[in-house]
Motif scaffolding. Structure first.
Motif, PDB file in Angstrom:
ATOM      1  N   ASN A 253      -7.303  12.123   5.506  1.00 54.65           N
ATOM      2  CA  ASN A 253      -8.106  11.070   6.115  1.00 54.65           C
ATOM      3  C   ASN A 253      -9.184  11.634   7.024  1.00 54.65           C
ATOM      4  O   ASN A 253      -8.958  12.638   7.712  1.00 54.65           O
ATOM      5  CB  ASN A 253      -7.204  10.141   6.929  1.00 54.65           C
ATOM      6  CG  ASN A 253      -6.182   9.456   6.049  1.00 54.65           C
ATOM      7  OD1 ASN A 253      -6.526   8.930   4.990  1.00 54.65           O
ATOM      8  ND2 ASN A 253      -4.925   9.505   6.443  1.00 54.65           N
TER       9      ASN A 253
ATOM     10  N   TYR B  42      -6.747  -1.393   1.901  1.00 55.01           N
ATOM     11  CA  TYR B  42      -6.342  -0.132   1.261  1.00 55.01           C
ATOM     12  C   TYR B  42      -5.908  -0.357  -0.192  1.00 55.01           C
ATOM     13  O   TYR B  42      -6.212   0.426  -1.090  1.00 55.01           O
ATOM     14  CB  TYR B  42      -5.203   0.452   2.106  1.00 55.01           C
ATOM     15  CG  TYR B  42      -4.544   1.707   1.570  1.00 55.01           C
ATOM     16  CD1 TYR B  42      -5.302   2.789   1.112  1.00 55.01           C
ATOM     17  CD2 TYR B  42      -3.150   1.825   1.561  1.00 55.01           C
ATOM     18  CE1 TYR B  42      -4.671   3.952   0.650  1.00 55.01           C
ATOM     19  CE2 TYR B  42      -2.522   2.976   1.100  1.00 55.01           C
ATOM     20  CZ  TYR B  42      -3.293   4.029   0.637  1.00 55.01           C
ATOM     21  OH  TYR B  42      -2.673   5.160   0.191  1.00 55.01           O
TER      22      TYR B  42
ATOM     23  N   ASP C  31      -7.511   1.109  -3.933  1.00 51.52           N
ATOM     24  CA  ASP C  31      -6.772   1.798  -4.994  1.00 51.52           C
ATOM     25  C   ASP C  31      -6.906   1.074  -6.332  1.00 51.52           C
ATOM     26  O   ASP C  31      -7.011   1.705  -7.378  1.00 51.52           O
ATOM     27  CB  ASP C  31      -5.291   1.969  -4.609  1.00 51.52           C
ATOM     28  CG  ASP C  31      -5.025   3.369  -4.074  1.00 51.52           C
ATOM     29  OD1 ASP C  31      -5.581   4.334  -4.634  1.00 51.52           O
ATOM     30  OD2 ASP C  31      -4.267   3.507  -3.095  1.00 51.52           O
TER      31      ASP C  31
ATOM     32  N   GLY D 121      -5.591  12.659  -0.572  1.00 51.17           N
ATOM     33  CA  GLY D 121      -5.328  11.610   0.389  1.00 51.17           C
ATOM     34  C   GLY D 121      -5.461  11.978   1.853  1.00 51.17           C
ATOM     35  O   GLY D 121      -4.934  11.267   2.713  1.00 51.17           O
TER      36      GLY D 121
HETATM   37  N1  ARG Z   1      -5.004   8.383   2.701  1.00 56.47           N
HETATM   38  C1  ARG Z   1      -3.702   7.884   2.440  1.00 56.47           C
HETATM   39  C2  ARG Z   1      -2.802   8.073   3.660  1.00 56.47           C
HETATM   40  O1  ARG Z   1      -3.006   8.975   4.428  1.00 56.47           O
HETATM   41  C3  ARG Z   1      -3.043   8.546   1.269  1.00 56.47           C
HETATM   42  C4  ARG Z   1      -3.735   8.350  -0.044  1.00 56.47           C
HETATM   43  C5  ARG Z   1      -2.838   8.509  -1.248  1.00 56.47           C
HETATM   44  N2  ARG Z   1      -3.537   8.282  -2.476  1.00 56.47           N
HETATM   45  C6  ARG Z   1      -3.963   7.097  -2.896  1.00 56.47           C
HETATM   46  N3  ARG Z   1      -4.638   7.017  -3.998  1.00 56.47           N
HETATM   47  N4  ARG Z   1      -3.695   5.998  -2.225  1.00 56.47           N
HETATM   48  O2  ARG Z   1      -1.875   7.314   3.830  1.00 56.47           O
END
Ligand code: ARG
Length: 581
Positions: A125, A312, A316, A123
């Protein structure tokens, strides 16, 4: 092979319970709470007494009398209200330890119904520096991944890179704003990219126009605008390089480096399924899925925003569809902090409504945060966010204080010391994390976490290296390992502790809780230390004892190494200590 001492007793107990016409669900023992009195205890008589309204001591005595007839117990007693305490014969424990040493899995069994598990513990970014907030998910996830594979499950780990949301539009729009075009984008490295993102955040905070611009660019990027796509690819690649370097340092590994963007195509399919089946509705221009209000009212899932961009949550949901259809996942587990609890509740419920993951177990494991001494999320000295690189550098700095300088020890030049420092520094960080239960957060112990004594990673590594050294010396003197015989109480305690390993691993697997392994590893290292101080190995009285103790030491070393491996921690062959330490 599962070489648990309890199995032997449980089988016998089961027979006895059946003979006595007692409910055999209670025919099992557990490791004794009072190791000074017994090795194992059965509390079944108490449970039975409650159900049958009979006297627990009488039931206990009946069972104990039958147990007396079996060949493997040294002593059996009924204590207190009806606890049955058992002490095993030394040779039973010794033979079990021998069998463990001869078994390539060191006595650990496997799951009976192996299945496919997808683990989501990344996760990070694009355009954001990885910081202490990313530590736990990687460290815990890596350990769970190793545990799951070890017990026989088919594991696929996926980083699920955050590369597709509004932040992408924000950064592209910021670069255009500052440079007038995207021409220079391809020259920007990760430091510059991160800086642009920071500025984009500041700008978007109180400028609605900038926010709107970012939203539009995000939507166009997602629709496939070539200019934005090319720029985005560069930003993504540069970020990925930095992210991979961070994970490599931490020895956190992924089978798949998929991102949210990889789910884009499937996002469209999910929207179609939702619309065609009337699962979604249009609300203020956005497409939403309403959730059941009954158990706990939750806001609806916005699958398509009013500007056409995918959210988002939709990524998922679509990713779950891909993991089920393409990877054949039977279980999907996510590791994040509690800020995403609602997100996953919504996602799982929407998935259920859409019917895209029937019979798939979806689990969100929530971990507590890494805090500073003030109880707030761990920061740098000047109050900034603690990025992962700074944290690792800090740990290495600490560790190097305990290690000799390059070339102070023969064979240890700069490269060797650097490697050792890295292995110990990562062990210090990881063990400090994994010794806490997942749900609880912890305070980052600035002073003690990298010490070679106490409940630390380096202490366990040191225990392994100490045994390595004994085994090297023994081999050099031509001494061999031989059958285990148990004489001293410290030998007996060690053999009993070793026999717990199967249960420990299975509990860690069932609960998805590496701290169970960390706790055991620490206790085992301590039990070994007591044995080491009480029982001379190479100078034992006779050859039989020397060989036996060497075999016990080797088995301990192998189990400690296996446990460290399952925690994601390396075990250096040798540990050095600075002269003045
Ligand atoms: N990229 C996301 C964040 O920084 C976290 C991802 C967690 N995993 C998922 N499958 N949503 O908030």
């Amino acid at each position: 092979m599962n070489l648990l001492l309890e199995n032997k007793i449980n089988t016998e107990l089961c027979k006895i319970f059946n003979k006595l016409k007692l409910d055999d669900r209670f025919a099992f023992v557990k490791v004794s709470d009072r190791p000074d009195l017994s090795d194992f205890q059965c509390n079944g008589a108490l449970a039975l007494a409650k159900i049958t309204h009979k006297n627990p001591r009488e039931i206990g005595t009946m069972i104990a009398e039958e147990l007396q007839k079996c060949t493997f117990c040294e002593s059996i007693s009924v204590d207190g209200p009806g606890f049955i305490n058992l002490k095993l014969k030394d040779d039973v424990i010794a033979q079990n330890a021998d069998a463990m040493a001869d078994d390539e899995r060191l006595g650990c069994g496997m799951v009976e119904d192996p299945h496919k598990v997808v683990l989501d513990y990344g996760g990070p970014n694009v355009a954001k520096t990885m910081h202490v907030g990313h530590l736990r998910s990687g460290v815990i996830g890596e350990s769970v991944s190793r545990i799951e594979r070890f017990v026989g499950n088919d594991v696929i780990s996926d980083v699920h890179l955050g590369d597709w949301g509004t932040p992408m539009g924000m950064i592209i729009s910021e670069i255009i704003m500052q440079d007038g075009s995207l021409d220079k984008v391809y020259d920007y490295d990760i430091a510059q990219i991160t800086e642009f993102y920071k500025q984009a955040n500041i700008r978007c905070k109180d400028d609605e126009n900038a926010r709107e611009n970012a939203r539009q660019i995000t939507a166009k990027l997602q629709e496939g605008n070539t200019q934005y796509r090319r720029a985005w690819e560069h930003l993504r690649n540069e970020s990925l390089k930095a992210i991979k370097a961070n994970y490599e340092q931490l020895d956190v590994n992924f089978d798949l480096w998929w991102g949210e963007s990889d789910a884009h195509q499937v996002c469209g399919e999910v929207v179609r399924i939702a619309r065609e089946n009337d699962i979604s509705e249009v609300d203020n221009g956005a497409t939403i899925i309403r959730l059941e209000e009954s158990n706990k009212p939750k806001p609806p899932v916005i699958i398509v925003k009013s500007d056409g961009a995918f959210g988002y949550q939709l990524t998922d949901i679509a990713t779950i569809k891909m993991r089920v259809e393409d990877l054949h996942a039977q279980e999907i587990v996510y590791f994040t902090d509690s800020r995403q609890t609602l997100h996953f509740e919504q996602v799982f419920e929407a998935v259920q409504k859409l019917g895209i993951a029937p019979n798939v177990k979806l689990q969100h494991i929530v971990f507590g945060t890494v805090n500073g001494a003030d109880g707030k999320p761990f920061k740098t000295r000047d109050g900034g966010v603690m990025d992962l690189e700074t944290l690792i550098a800090m740990s290495k700095e600490k560790v190097s204080q305990s290690l000799p300088k390059p070339n102070e020890v023969e064979g240890y030049g700069t490269a060797e010391i650097e490697k050792l420092t890295q292995q110990i520094a990562i062990a210090a960080i990881k063990f400090q994390d994994l010794k806490n239960t997942i749900a609880s957060g912890y305070v980052f112990e600035l002073d003690d976490f990298a010490k070679f004594e106490g409940k630390t990673g380096p202490y366990i590594q040191y225990a392994v290296a100490r045994i390595n050294s004994v085994l090297r010396k023994a081999a050099a003197s031509g001494l061999q390992t031989g059958n285990i015989v148990l004489q001293a109480p410290e030998e007996r305690s060690l053999a009993l502790k070793l026999a717990q390993v199967h249960n420990v691993v299975m509990r860690a697997h069932t609960d998805k809780e590496p701290s169970i392994i960390a706790e055991y590893t620490y206790n085992l290292a301590q039990t070994f230390s007591t044995f080491y101080n009480a029982c001379p190995m190479m100078n034992a009285n006779n050859q039989e004892l020397v060989s036996s103790r060497l075999k016990l030491a080797k088995l301990t070393r192998d189990i400690l190494k296996l446990m460290l491996y399952l925690l994601g921690i390396e075990a250096p062959e040798v540990m050095l200590k600075a002269e003045n330490k």
